[in-house]
Design an enzyme around this catalytic site. Structure first.
Site, PDB file in Angstrom:
ATOM      1  N   GLY A   1      11.090 -12.619   8.621  1.00 47.78           N
ATOM      2  CA  GLY A   1      12.503 -13.017   8.450  1.00 47.78           C
ATOM      3  C   GLY A   1      12.649 -14.111   7.409  1.00 47.78           C
ATOM      4  O   GLY A   1      13.715 -14.310   6.838  1.00 47.78           O
TER       5      GLY A   1
ATOM      6  N   GLN B   1      11.113  -7.012  12.458  1.00 45.74           N
ATOM      7  CA  GLN B   1      11.661  -8.358  12.223  1.00 45.74           C
ATOM      8  C   GLN B   1      11.618  -9.154  13.526  1.00 45.74           C
ATOM      9  O   GLN B   1      11.368  -8.579  14.590  1.00 45.74           O
ATOM     10  CB  GLN B   1      13.114  -8.259  11.726  1.00 45.74           C
ATOM     11  CG  GLN B   1      13.207  -8.333  10.206  1.00 45.74           C
ATOM     12  CD  GLN B   1      14.629  -8.485   9.709  1.00 45.74           C
ATOM     13  OE1 GLN B   1      15.571  -8.059  10.359  1.00 45.74           O
ATOM     14  NE2 GLN B   1      14.782  -9.086   8.541  1.00 45.74           N
TER      15      GLN B   1
ATOM     16  N   ARG C   1      16.394 -16.276  -5.781  1.00 48.50           N
ATOM     17  CA  ARG C   1      15.688 -15.157  -5.131  1.00 48.50           C
ATOM     18  C   ARG C   1      14.182 -15.227  -5.373  1.00 48.50           C
ATOM     19  O   ARG C   1      13.723 -15.974  -6.239  1.00 48.50           O
ATOM     20  CB  ARG C   1      16.215 -13.820  -5.699  1.00 48.50           C
ATOM     21  CG  ARG C   1      17.687 -13.552  -5.485  1.00 48.50           C
ATOM     22  CD  ARG C   1      18.039 -13.154  -4.092  1.00 48.50           C
ATOM     23  NE  ARG C   1      17.300 -12.016  -3.598  1.00 48.50           N
ATOM     24  CZ  ARG C   1      17.451 -11.510  -2.366  1.00 48.50           C
ATOM     25  NH1 ARG C   1      18.314 -12.058  -1.535  1.00 48.50           N
ATOM     26  NH2 ARG C   1      16.748 -10.478  -1.976  1.00 48.50           N
TER      27      ARG C   1
ATOM     28  N   ASP D   1      11.430 -14.579   4.223  1.00 51.04           N
ATOM     29  CA  ASP D   1      10.715 -13.711   3.286  1.00 51.04           C
ATOM     30  C   ASP D   1       9.776 -14.377   2.290  1.00 51.04           C
ATOM     31  O   ASP D   1       8.701 -13.883   2.036  1.00 51.04           O
ATOM     32  CB  ASP D   1      11.728 -12.891   2.482  1.00 51.04           C
ATOM     33  CG  ASP D   1      12.607 -12.043   3.376  1.00 51.04           C
ATOM     34  OD1 ASP D   1      12.452 -12.125   4.612  1.00 51.04           O
ATOM     35  OD2 ASP D   1      13.442 -11.299   2.843  1.00 51.04           O
TER      36      ASP D   1
ATOM     37  N   TYR E   1      20.476  -1.075  -3.036  1.00 53.41           N
ATOM     38  CA  TYR E   1      19.372  -1.845  -2.464  1.00 53.41           C
ATOM     39  C   TYR E   1      18.023  -1.233  -2.800  1.00 53.41           C
ATOM     40  O   TYR E   1      17.855  -0.009  -2.783  1.00 53.41           O
ATOM     41  CB  TYR E   1      19.521  -1.923  -0.932  1.00 53.41           C
ATOM     42  CG  TYR E   1      18.426  -2.737  -0.280  1.00 53.41           C
ATOM     43  CD1 TYR E   1      18.494  -4.124  -0.258  1.00 53.41           C
ATOM     44  CD2 TYR E   1      17.312  -2.112   0.293  1.00 53.41           C
ATOM     45  CE1 TYR E   1      17.478  -4.877   0.317  1.00 53.41           C
ATOM     46  CE2 TYR E   1      16.299  -2.870   0.868  1.00 53.41           C
ATOM     47  CZ  TYR E   1      16.388  -4.248   0.886  1.00 53.41           C
ATOM     48  OH  TYR E   1      15.376  -4.983   1.441  1.00 53.41           O
TER      49      TYR E   1
ATOM     50  N   TYR F   1      15.995 -19.325  -1.808  1.00 54.77           N
ATOM     51  CA  TYR F   1      15.763 -18.490  -0.632  1.00 54.77           C
ATOM     52  C   TYR F   1      15.113 -19.275   0.514  1.00 54.77           C
ATOM     53  O   TYR F   1      15.680 -20.267   0.940  1.00 54.77           O
ATOM     54  CB  TYR F   1      14.903 -17.324  -1.105  1.00 54.77           C
ATOM     55  CG  TYR F   1      15.240 -15.972  -0.517  1.00 54.77           C
ATOM     56  CD1 TYR F   1      16.521 -15.589  -0.255  1.00 54.77           C
ATOM     57  CD2 TYR F   1      14.201 -15.075  -0.246  1.00 54.77           C
ATOM     58  CE1 TYR F   1      16.784 -14.335   0.268  1.00 54.77           C
ATOM     59  CE2 TYR F   1      14.460 -13.813   0.265  1.00 54.77           C
ATOM     60  CZ  TYR F   1      15.750 -13.452   0.523  1.00 54.77           C
ATOM     61  OH  TYR F   1      15.992 -12.208   1.035  1.00 54.77           O
TER      62      TYR F   1
ATOM     63  N   TRP G   1      20.341  -4.274   9.524  1.00 54.45           N
ATOM     64  CA  TRP G   1      19.097  -5.067   9.618  1.00 54.45           C
ATOM     65  C   TRP G   1      18.914  -5.522  11.065  1.00 54.45           C
ATOM     66  O   TRP G   1      19.872  -5.928  11.721  1.00 54.45           O
ATOM     67  CB  TRP G   1      19.182  -6.299   8.722  1.00 54.45           C
ATOM     68  CG  TRP G   1      18.430  -6.180   7.426  1.00 54.45           C
ATOM     69  CD1 TRP G   1      17.216  -6.716   7.146  1.00 54.45           C
ATOM     70  CD2 TRP G   1      18.831  -5.498   6.225  1.00 54.45           C
ATOM     71  NE1 TRP G   1      16.842  -6.402   5.852  1.00 54.45           N
ATOM     72  CE2 TRP G   1      17.809  -5.663   5.274  1.00 54.45           C
ATOM     73  CE3 TRP G   1      19.958  -4.747   5.872  1.00 54.45           C
ATOM     74  CZ2 TRP G   1      17.864  -5.124   3.990  1.00 54.45           C
ATOM     75  CZ3 TRP G   1      20.022  -4.207   4.598  1.00 54.45           C
ATOM     76  CH2 TRP G   1      18.984  -4.395   3.673  1.00 54.45           C
TER      77      TRP G   1
ATOM     78  N   GLU H   1      25.050 -17.158   2.314  1.00 50.36           N
ATOM     79  CA  GLU H   1      23.778 -16.795   2.950  1.00 50.36           C
ATOM     80  C   GLU H   1      22.918 -18.040   3.225  1.00 50.36           C
ATOM     81  O   GLU H   1      22.298 -18.148   4.270  1.00 50.36           O
ATOM     82  CB  GLU H   1      23.049 -15.824   2.015  1.00 50.36           C
ATOM     83  CG  GLU H   1      21.837 -15.141   2.599  1.00 50.36           C
ATOM     84  CD  GLU H   1      21.195 -14.184   1.589  1.00 50.36           C
ATOM     85  OE1 GLU H   1      21.662 -14.099   0.425  1.00 50.36           O
ATOM     86  OE2 GLU H   1      20.208 -13.525   1.961  1.00 50.36           O
TER      87      GLU H   1
HETATM   88  C1  GLC Z   1      16.963 -11.430   3.738  1.00 51.09           C
HETATM   89  C2  GLC Z   1      16.465 -12.413   4.789  1.00 51.09           C
HETATM   90  C3  GLC Z   1      16.218 -11.694   6.090  1.00 51.09           C
HETATM   91  C4  GLC Z   1      17.481 -10.947   6.489  1.00 51.09           C
HETATM   92  C5  GLC Z   1      17.942 -10.009   5.363  1.00 51.09           C
HETATM   93  C6  GLC Z   1      19.287  -9.364   5.631  1.00 51.09           C
HETATM   94  O1  GLC Z   1      15.988 -10.490   3.432  1.00 51.09           O
HETATM   95  O2  GLC Z   1      15.308 -13.054   4.352  1.00 51.09           O
HETATM   96  O3  GLC Z   1      15.821 -12.592   7.088  1.00 51.09           O
HETATM   97  O4  GLC Z   1      17.294 -10.235   7.647  1.00 51.09           O
HETATM   98  O5  GLC Z   1      18.078 -10.742   4.192  1.00 51.09           O
HETATM   99  O6  GLC Z   1      20.247 -10.339   5.821  1.00 51.09           O
END
Ligand code: GLC
Length: 437
Positions: free
Chosen positions: A165, A107, A199, A167, A82, A358, A34, A402
Protein backbone atom coordinates in the site's frame (compact mmCIF):
# COMPACT_ATOMS: atom_id res chain seq x y z
CA UNK A 1 -14.19 26.04 4.41
CA UNK A 2 -17.15 25.37 6.64
CA UNK A 3 -17.61 21.82 7.89
CA UNK A 4 -21.06 21.42 6.33
CA UNK A 5 -19.91 22.53 2.92
CA UNK A 6 -16.89 20.24 3.07
CA UNK A 7 -19.08 17.32 4.08
CA UNK A 8 -21.23 17.99 1.02
CA UNK A 9 -18.11 18.14 -1.15
CA UNK A 10 -16.91 14.83 0.29
CA UNK A 11 -20.26 13.25 -0.54
CA UNK A 12 -20.09 14.47 -4.09
CA UNK A 13 -16.54 13.15 -4.55
CA UNK A 14 -17.84 9.73 -3.50
CA UNK A 15 -20.90 10.10 -5.70
CA UNK A 16 -18.85 11.04 -8.76
CA UNK A 17 -16.41 8.18 -8.21
CA UNK A 18 -19.22 5.64 -7.76
CA UNK A 19 -19.36 3.29 -10.78
CA UNK A 20 -22.53 1.35 -10.26
CA UNK A 21 -21.51 -1.04 -7.52
CA UNK A 22 -18.07 0.15 -6.42
CA UNK A 23 -16.06 3.33 -6.03
CA UNK A 24 -12.90 4.12 -7.98
CA UNK A 25 -10.13 5.80 -5.95
CA UNK A 26 -9.68 8.66 -8.42
CA UNK A 27 -10.94 9.50 -11.90
CA UNK A 28 -8.27 8.96 -14.57
CA UNK A 29 -5.46 7.99 -12.19
CA UNK A 30 -7.08 4.88 -10.64
CA UNK A 31 -10.12 3.86 -12.72
CA UNK A 32 -10.88 0.40 -11.21
CA UNK A 33 -11.77 -1.03 -7.81
CA UNK A 34 -8.81 -1.13 -5.39
CA UNK A 35 -8.83 -3.44 -2.38
CA UNK A 36 -7.89 -1.39 0.67
CA UNK A 37 -9.33 1.80 -0.83
CA UNK A 38 -12.70 0.07 -0.85
CA UNK A 39 -12.44 -0.72 2.86
CA UNK A 40 -11.85 2.93 3.78
CA UNK A 41 -14.41 4.15 1.26
CA UNK A 42 -17.05 1.80 2.68
CA UNK A 43 -16.46 3.24 6.16
CA UNK A 44 -17.17 6.75 4.87
CA UNK A 45 -20.12 5.58 2.79
CA UNK A 46 -21.69 3.90 5.81
CA UNK A 47 -22.43 7.37 7.23
CA UNK A 48 -24.24 8.61 4.14
CA UNK A 49 -25.59 5.55 2.36
CA UNK A 50 -25.50 2.15 4.02
CA UNK A 51 -26.65 0.36 0.89
CA UNK A 52 -23.70 1.68 -1.09
CA UNK A 53 -21.30 0.82 1.75
CA UNK A 54 -22.49 -2.78 1.75
CA UNK A 55 -22.40 -2.96 -2.03
CA UNK A 56 -18.81 -1.69 -2.03
CA UNK A 57 -17.76 -4.64 0.13
CA UNK A 58 -19.82 -7.15 -1.83
CA UNK A 59 -18.25 -5.98 -5.07
CA UNK A 60 -14.81 -6.44 -3.56
CA UNK A 61 -15.75 -9.97 -2.57
CA UNK A 62 -16.63 -10.76 -6.20
CA UNK A 63 -12.88 -10.72 -6.80
CA UNK A 64 -12.07 -13.29 -4.14
CA UNK A 65 -10.11 -16.30 -5.40
CA UNK A 66 -11.07 -19.87 -4.47
CA UNK A 67 -8.21 -20.03 -1.96
CA UNK A 68 -9.50 -16.96 -0.10
CA UNK A 69 -7.05 -14.47 -1.61
CA UNK A 70 -8.42 -11.02 -2.47
CA UNK A 71 -6.50 -9.14 -5.17
CA UNK A 72 -5.40 -5.53 -5.06
CA UNK A 73 -7.24 -4.47 -8.24
CA UNK A 74 -10.56 -5.73 -9.61
CA UNK A 75 -11.14 -4.95 -13.27
CA UNK A 76 -14.97 -4.84 -13.29
CA UNK A 77 -14.85 -2.22 -16.01
CA UNK A 78 -12.70 -1.27 -18.99
CA UNK A 79 -10.42 1.75 -19.04
CA UNK A 80 -7.28 2.59 -20.93
CA UNK A 81 -6.21 5.34 -18.54
CA UNK A 82 -4.20 2.98 -16.27
CA UNK A 83 -1.04 0.92 -16.59
CA UNK A 84 -0.59 -1.99 -15.86
CA UNK A 85 -4.06 -3.22 -16.84
CA UNK A 86 -5.63 -6.71 -16.73
CA UNK A 87 -3.61 -8.10 -19.64
CA UNK A 88 -0.36 -7.38 -17.81
CA UNK A 89 -1.54 -8.93 -14.55
CA UNK A 90 -3.03 -12.00 -16.30
CA UNK A 91 -4.65 -13.48 -13.19
CA UNK A 92 -6.22 -16.28 -15.26
CA UNK A 93 -2.82 -18.03 -15.05
CA UNK A 94 -3.74 -19.16 -11.55
CA UNK A 95 -6.38 -21.88 -11.19
CA UNK A 96 -7.93 -20.22 -8.11
CA UNK A 97 -8.70 -16.95 -9.91
CA UNK A 98 -12.32 -16.05 -10.71
CA UNK A 99 -13.62 -15.20 -14.20
CA UNK A 100 -13.48 -11.53 -13.34
CA UNK A 101 -10.03 -10.23 -14.35
CA UNK A 102 -8.04 -9.11 -11.32
CA UNK A 103 -4.44 -8.50 -10.36
CA UNK A 104 -2.55 -11.41 -8.77
CA UNK A 105 -1.14 -9.48 -5.82
CA UNK A 106 -3.01 -8.19 -2.78
CA UNK A 107 -3.14 -5.16 -0.45
CA UNK A 108 -3.31 -4.53 3.33
CA UNK A 109 -6.24 -6.62 4.62
CA UNK A 110 -8.63 -4.01 5.96
CA UNK A 111 -11.73 -6.04 5.12
CA UNK A 112 -12.42 -7.46 8.60
CA UNK A 113 -12.33 -4.15 10.40
CA UNK A 114 -14.19 -2.34 7.59
CA UNK A 115 -17.08 -4.78 8.04
CA UNK A 116 -17.02 -4.14 11.78
CA UNK A 117 -17.04 -0.37 11.21
CA UNK A 118 -20.08 -0.64 8.93
CA UNK A 119 -21.85 -2.65 11.62
CA UNK A 120 -20.99 -0.08 14.29
CA UNK A 121 -21.92 2.93 12.17
CA UNK A 122 -25.27 1.29 11.40
CA UNK A 123 -25.92 1.23 15.17
CA UNK A 124 -25.58 -2.52 15.10
CA UNK A 125 -28.58 -2.98 12.82
CA UNK A 126 -26.64 -4.60 9.97
CA UNK A 127 -26.24 -8.07 11.43
CA UNK A 128 -27.62 -9.73 8.30
CA UNK A 129 -24.96 -8.03 6.22
CA UNK A 130 -22.26 -9.25 8.60
CA UNK A 131 -23.69 -12.75 8.30
CA UNK A 132 -23.59 -12.53 4.51
CA UNK A 133 -19.94 -11.56 4.29
CA UNK A 134 -18.40 -13.16 7.37
CA UNK A 135 -17.27 -16.46 5.89
CA UNK A 136 -15.49 -14.78 3.01
CA UNK A 137 -13.73 -12.40 5.39
CA UNK A 138 -12.63 -15.36 7.49
CA UNK A 139 -11.30 -17.15 4.40
CA UNK A 140 -9.09 -14.18 3.64
CA UNK A 141 -7.49 -14.36 7.12
CA UNK A 142 -7.07 -18.10 6.64
CA UNK A 143 -5.40 -17.59 3.28
CA UNK A 144 -2.76 -15.31 4.81
CA UNK A 145 -1.97 -17.42 7.86
CA UNK A 146 -1.79 -20.67 5.92
CA UNK A 147 -0.20 -19.53 2.62
CA UNK A 148 1.94 -16.53 3.51
CA UNK A 149 3.70 -17.64 6.68
CA UNK A 150 6.27 -20.22 5.53
CA UNK A 151 8.00 -20.53 8.93
CA UNK A 152 4.78 -20.61 10.92
CA UNK A 153 5.62 -17.48 12.90
CA UNK A 154 2.27 -15.73 12.96
CA UNK A 155 3.60 -13.02 10.64
CA UNK A 156 2.80 -13.00 6.93
CA UNK A 157 4.93 -11.74 4.09
CA UNK A 158 4.21 -9.46 1.17
CA UNK A 159 5.91 -10.19 -2.14
CA UNK A 160 5.44 -6.95 -4.06
CA UNK A 161 5.75 -3.30 -3.07
CA UNK A 162 2.21 -2.68 -4.31
CA UNK A 163 1.03 -5.17 -1.69
CA UNK A 164 2.29 -2.86 1.05
CA UNK A 165 0.00 0.00 0.00
CA UNK A 166 3.01 2.29 0.52
CA UNK A 167 4.26 1.78 -3.01
CA UNK A 168 7.59 3.58 -3.16
CA UNK A 169 8.64 4.05 0.43
CA UNK A 170 12.47 4.26 0.63
CA UNK A 171 12.38 0.90 2.45
CA UNK A 172 12.07 -0.80 -0.93
CA UNK A 173 15.17 0.95 -2.31
CA UNK A 174 17.22 -1.66 -0.48
CA UNK A 175 15.52 -4.45 -2.40
CA UNK A 176 15.74 -2.69 -5.77
CA UNK A 177 19.45 -2.06 -5.27
CA UNK A 178 20.14 -5.78 -5.66
CA UNK A 179 17.66 -6.37 -8.49
CA UNK A 180 18.76 -6.48 -12.06
CA UNK A 181 15.35 -5.85 -13.64
CA UNK A 182 15.21 -5.55 -17.44
CA UNK A 183 14.48 -2.16 -18.97
CA UNK A 184 10.86 -2.82 -19.87
CA UNK A 185 9.23 -0.37 -22.15
CA UNK A 186 6.69 1.27 -19.91
CA UNK A 187 3.40 2.56 -21.01
CA UNK A 188 2.86 4.66 -17.91
CA UNK A 189 -0.35 6.66 -17.67
CA UNK A 190 -0.04 8.00 -14.13
CA UNK A 191 2.37 10.74 -15.17
CA UNK A 192 -0.16 11.94 -17.76
CA UNK A 193 -2.60 12.64 -14.94
CA UNK A 194 -0.33 14.15 -12.27
CA UNK A 195 3.10 15.78 -11.94
CA UNK A 196 5.90 13.22 -12.42
CA UNK A 197 7.79 14.85 -9.56
CA UNK A 198 5.18 13.46 -7.14
CA UNK A 199 5.30 9.90 -8.55
CA UNK A 200 7.73 6.93 -8.51
CA UNK A 201 10.57 6.98 -11.05
CA UNK A 202 10.65 4.89 -14.25
CA UNK A 203 13.40 2.68 -12.85
CA UNK A 204 11.21 1.91 -9.84
CA UNK A 205 8.35 1.01 -12.19
CA UNK A 206 10.61 -1.43 -14.03
CA UNK A 207 11.21 -3.31 -10.78
CA UNK A 208 7.47 -3.32 -10.10
CA UNK A 209 6.79 -4.87 -13.51
CA UNK A 210 9.70 -7.29 -13.21
CA UNK A 211 8.15 -8.86 -10.11
CA UNK A 212 4.81 -9.24 -11.89
CA UNK A 213 6.58 -10.95 -14.81
CA UNK A 214 8.19 -13.40 -12.38
CA UNK A 215 4.84 -14.15 -10.75
CA UNK A 216 3.34 -14.92 -14.14
CA UNK A 217 6.15 -17.35 -14.87
CA UNK A 218 5.22 -19.04 -11.57
CA UNK A 219 1.50 -18.76 -12.28
CA UNK A 220 1.07 -16.85 -9.04
CA UNK A 221 1.82 -20.02 -7.10
CA UNK A 222 2.38 -19.13 -3.42
CA UNK A 223 4.90 -21.91 -2.80
CA UNK A 224 7.06 -20.85 -5.74
CA UNK A 225 6.80 -17.21 -4.72
CA UNK A 226 7.85 -17.97 -1.13
CA UNK A 227 10.76 -20.01 -2.42
CA UNK A 228 12.07 -17.71 -5.12
CA UNK A 229 10.75 -14.17 -4.89
CA UNK A 230 13.49 -11.55 -4.29
CA UNK A 231 10.93 -9.37 -2.50
CA UNK A 232 9.68 -11.13 0.65
CA UNK A 233 8.97 -8.73 3.47
CA UNK A 234 7.19 -8.84 6.82
CA UNK A 235 5.68 -5.39 6.81
CA UNK A 236 4.40 -3.75 10.02
CA UNK A 237 1.42 -2.01 8.41
CA UNK A 238 0.24 -5.06 6.51
CA UNK A 239 0.47 -7.36 9.53
CA UNK A 240 -1.15 -4.77 11.77
CA UNK A 241 -4.15 -4.56 9.42
CA UNK A 242 -4.41 -8.35 9.43
CA UNK A 243 -4.26 -8.46 13.23
CA UNK A 244 -6.84 -5.69 13.59
CA UNK A 245 -9.09 -7.67 11.24
CA UNK A 246 -8.60 -10.78 13.43
CA UNK A 247 -9.83 -8.78 16.38
CA UNK A 248 -12.86 -7.45 14.52
CA UNK A 249 -13.80 -10.87 13.19
CA UNK A 250 -13.50 -12.40 16.67
CA UNK A 251 -15.99 -9.86 17.97
CA UNK A 252 -18.37 -10.30 15.03
CA UNK A 253 -17.93 -14.09 15.08
CA UNK A 254 -19.06 -14.22 18.71
CA UNK A 255 -22.14 -12.29 17.74
CA UNK A 256 -22.96 -14.84 15.04
CA UNK A 257 -22.07 -17.92 17.10
CA UNK A 258 -19.16 -18.84 14.82
CA UNK A 259 -17.29 -20.74 17.55
CA UNK A 260 -14.85 -22.59 15.32
CA UNK A 261 -13.80 -19.47 13.46
CA UNK A 262 -13.49 -17.46 16.65
CA UNK A 263 -11.25 -20.13 18.21
CA UNK A 264 -9.02 -20.27 15.14
CA UNK A 265 -8.78 -16.49 14.79
CA UNK A 266 -7.85 -16.19 18.46
CA UNK A 267 -4.95 -18.62 18.01
CA UNK A 268 -3.60 -16.70 14.99
CA UNK A 269 -4.14 -13.46 16.84
CA UNK A 270 -2.14 -14.34 19.95
CA UNK A 271 0.73 -15.81 18.06
CA UNK A 272 0.86 -12.85 15.67
CA UNK A 273 1.05 -10.33 18.49
CA UNK A 274 3.81 -12.20 20.31
CA UNK A 275 6.04 -12.50 17.23
CA UNK A 276 5.21 -8.98 16.09
CA UNK A 277 6.57 -7.51 19.31
CA UNK A 278 9.62 -9.72 19.56
CA UNK A 279 10.62 -9.52 15.92
CA UNK A 280 9.52 -6.13 14.61
CA UNK A 281 9.94 -3.72 17.53
CA UNK A 282 13.27 -1.95 17.36
CA UNK A 283 14.32 -0.34 20.63
CA UNK A 284 16.98 1.90 19.12
CA UNK A 285 14.46 3.41 16.72
CA UNK A 286 11.63 3.48 19.24
CA UNK A 287 9.35 2.02 16.58
CA UNK A 288 8.25 -1.05 14.70
CA UNK A 289 10.32 -1.76 11.60
CA UNK A 290 10.47 -4.22 8.68
CA UNK A 291 11.91 -7.70 8.31
CA UNK A 292 13.35 -8.93 5.03
CA UNK A 293 12.54 -12.62 5.01
CA UNK A 294 14.43 -13.33 1.79
CA UNK A 295 17.72 -11.90 3.04
CA UNK A 296 17.09 -12.63 6.70
CA UNK A 297 17.75 -9.12 7.91
CA UNK A 298 15.94 -6.39 9.76
CA UNK A 299 15.37 -3.20 7.80
CA UNK A 300 15.36 -0.64 10.56
CA UNK A 301 13.65 2.18 8.66
CA UNK A 302 10.82 4.09 10.30
CA UNK A 303 7.78 5.14 8.30
CA UNK A 304 4.18 5.96 9.14
CA UNK A 305 3.56 2.20 8.85
CA UNK A 306 5.70 1.86 12.00
CA UNK A 307 2.87 3.38 14.07
CA UNK A 308 -0.01 1.32 12.64
CA UNK A 309 0.40 -1.44 15.27
CA UNK A 310 -1.15 0.90 17.89
CA UNK A 311 -4.42 0.67 15.99
CA UNK A 312 -4.42 -3.12 16.38
CA UNK A 313 -3.53 -3.07 20.08
CA UNK A 314 -0.26 -4.88 19.43
CA UNK A 315 2.05 -2.64 21.47
CA UNK A 316 2.56 -3.10 25.19
CA UNK A 317 2.13 0.06 27.26
CA UNK A 318 5.93 0.42 27.49
CA UNK A 319 6.38 0.13 23.73
CA UNK A 320 3.58 2.60 23.07
CA UNK A 321 5.17 5.08 25.49
CA UNK A 322 8.50 4.81 23.76
CA UNK A 323 6.94 5.33 20.32
CA UNK A 324 5.22 8.50 21.51
CA UNK A 325 8.28 9.87 23.27
CA UNK A 326 10.56 9.34 20.29
CA UNK A 327 8.31 10.36 17.44
CA UNK A 328 5.45 12.60 18.51
CA UNK A 329 5.40 16.03 20.16
CA UNK A 330 8.84 17.51 19.43
CA UNK A 331 9.96 14.09 18.33
CA UNK A 332 11.17 12.81 14.97
CA UNK A 333 7.82 12.93 13.12
CA UNK A 334 6.59 16.23 14.57
CA UNK A 335 9.98 17.94 14.23
CA UNK A 336 12.01 19.43 17.09
CA UNK A 337 9.99 22.67 16.90
CA UNK A 338 6.78 20.90 15.96
CA UNK A 339 7.36 22.31 12.49
CA UNK A 340 5.85 19.28 10.78
CA UNK A 341 2.24 18.33 10.32
CA UNK A 342 1.41 14.80 11.40
CA UNK A 343 2.09 12.37 10.00
CA UNK A 344 4.85 12.23 7.39
CA UNK A 345 4.94 8.89 5.58
CA UNK A 346 8.69 8.51 6.03
CA UNK A 347 11.30 9.40 8.65
CA UNK A 348 11.79 13.17 8.21
CA UNK A 349 15.38 12.98 9.49
CA UNK A 350 16.42 10.48 6.83
CA UNK A 351 18.34 11.53 3.75
CA UNK A 352 15.75 9.63 1.70
CA UNK A 353 12.88 11.76 3.01
CA UNK A 354 11.16 13.59 0.15
CA UNK A 355 8.16 15.68 1.31
CA UNK A 356 6.65 15.80 -2.19
CA UNK A 357 7.01 12.36 -3.60
CA UNK A 358 4.31 9.76 -3.04
CA UNK A 359 5.20 7.52 -0.05
CA UNK A 360 8.63 9.00 0.55
CA UNK A 361 7.43 11.77 2.88
CA UNK A 362 3.95 13.24 2.23
CA UNK A 363 0.99 12.90 4.61
CA UNK A 364 -1.67 10.34 3.61
CA UNK A 365 -5.16 10.53 5.08
CA UNK A 366 -5.69 6.78 5.56
CA UNK A 367 -2.49 6.40 7.57
CA UNK A 368 -3.51 9.42 9.64
CA UNK A 369 -6.84 7.80 10.34
CA UNK A 370 -5.19 4.53 11.39
CA UNK A 371 -2.67 6.29 13.64
CA UNK A 372 -5.34 8.57 15.12
CA UNK A 373 -7.37 5.58 16.25
CA UNK A 374 -4.22 3.91 17.55
CA UNK A 375 -3.30 6.94 19.66
CA UNK A 376 -6.83 7.10 21.05
CA UNK A 377 -6.83 3.42 21.84
CA UNK A 378 -3.75 3.89 24.06
CA UNK A 379 -5.11 7.03 25.70
CA UNK A 380 -2.71 9.51 24.06
CA UNK A 381 -5.44 12.13 23.86
CA UNK A 382 -3.31 15.17 23.14
CA UNK A 383 -1.37 13.50 20.33
CA UNK A 384 -4.58 12.08 18.86
CA UNK A 385 -6.19 15.54 18.85
CA UNK A 386 -3.09 17.02 17.22
CA UNK A 387 -3.18 14.40 14.52
CA UNK A 388 -6.86 14.99 13.89
CA UNK A 389 -6.52 18.75 13.73
CA UNK A 390 -3.57 18.51 11.33
CA UNK A 391 -5.62 16.21 9.12
CA UNK A 392 -8.64 18.51 9.11
CA UNK A 393 -6.44 21.55 8.48
CA UNK A 394 -5.01 19.95 5.31
CA UNK A 395 -8.39 18.79 4.02
CA UNK A 396 -10.04 22.13 4.77
CA UNK A 397 -7.26 24.09 3.13
CA UNK A 398 -6.79 21.98 0.01
CA UNK A 399 -9.75 19.64 -0.41
CA UNK A 400 -9.57 15.91 -1.03
CA UNK A 401 -6.16 15.40 -2.58
CA UNK A 402 -4.31 12.11 -2.53
CA UNK A 403 -1.43 13.32 -0.32
CA UNK A 404 0.01 16.47 1.22
CA UNK A 405 3.25 18.20 2.12
CA UNK A 406 4.06 17.75 5.84
CA UNK A 407 6.12 20.98 6.21
CA UNK A 408 3.98 23.61 7.94
CA UNK A 409 5.83 26.56 6.46
CA UNK A 410 5.64 25.22 2.92
CA UNK A 411 1.97 24.30 3.29
CA UNK A 412 1.11 27.87 4.25
CA UNK A 413 2.28 29.07 0.84
CA UNK A 414 0.76 26.26 -1.20
CA UNK A 415 -2.55 26.36 -3.09
CA UNK A 416 -3.02 22.65 -3.75
CA UNK A 417 -2.23 19.20 -2.39
CA UNK A 418 -0.30 16.53 -4.28
CA UNK A 419 -1.20 13.59 -6.55
CA UNK A 420 -4.78 13.07 -7.67
CA UNK A 421 -7.63 15.38 -6.62
CA UNK A 422 -11.12 14.25 -5.59
CA UNK A 423 -9.50 11.19 -4.08
CA UNK A 424 -12.07 8.84 -2.58
CA UNK A 425 -10.50 7.69 0.70
CA UNK A 426 -9.53 11.26 1.63
CA UNK A 427 -13.22 12.21 1.24
CA UNK A 428 -14.55 9.07 2.92
CA UNK A 429 -12.30 9.30 5.95
CA UNK A 430 -13.00 13.01 6.32
CA UNK A 431 -16.65 12.05 6.76
CA UNK A 432 -15.70 9.46 9.37
CA UNK A 433 -13.38 11.92 11.19
CA UNK A 434 -16.26 14.38 11.49
CA UNK A 435 -19.13 12.02 12.23
CA UNK A 436 -17.50 9.49 14.52
CA UNK A 437 -15.03 10.62 17.15
C1 GLC B 1 -1.66 4.18 -4.94
C2 GLC B 1 -1.41 3.94 -3.46
C3 GLC B 1 -2.17 2.72 -3.00
C4 GLC B 1 -3.64 2.88 -3.37
C5 GLC B 1 -3.80 3.16 -4.88
C6 GLC B 1 -5.22 3.50 -5.28
O1 GLC B 1 -1.13 3.14 -5.71
O2 GLC B 1 -0.05 3.80 -3.20
O3 GLC B 1 -2.01 2.52 -1.63
O4 GLC B 1 -4.37 1.77 -3.02
O5 GLC B 1 -3.01 4.25 -5.22
O6 GLC B 1 -5.65 4.60 -4.57
Amino acid sequence: MKENQLLLNAESVLQNNWKNGFTIPCEGLYPFQWNWDSGFIAIGLAHIDLERAKQEIKSLLLGQWKNGFIPHILFHNKSDSYFPGPEVHASHLNAHAPKLPTSGITQPPVLGFAIEAIYDISNETEKTFVEEVYDQAFLLQQYFYTQRDPYDEGLVYICHNWESGTDNTPVWDLIWKDLDSPNYELNRRDTQHVDAVNRPSNREYQHYIHLIELFKEWRYDDTLIAKNCPFLIQDPLFNAMLIKSNESLVRLGKLLGKDKEVAQLSVWHQKAITTFNSKLFNEDKGAYVYYDLRNRRTIDYVSSSSFAPLFAGIATKAIADSIIKTHFDRGIFSGKENELLLCASFDPTSQDFDPKRYWRGPVWINLNWIIYHGLKRYGFKREAEQLKSDTLYLLEKFGFYEYFDPRKEVVEGLEIGYGGNNFSWSAALYIDFIKRT
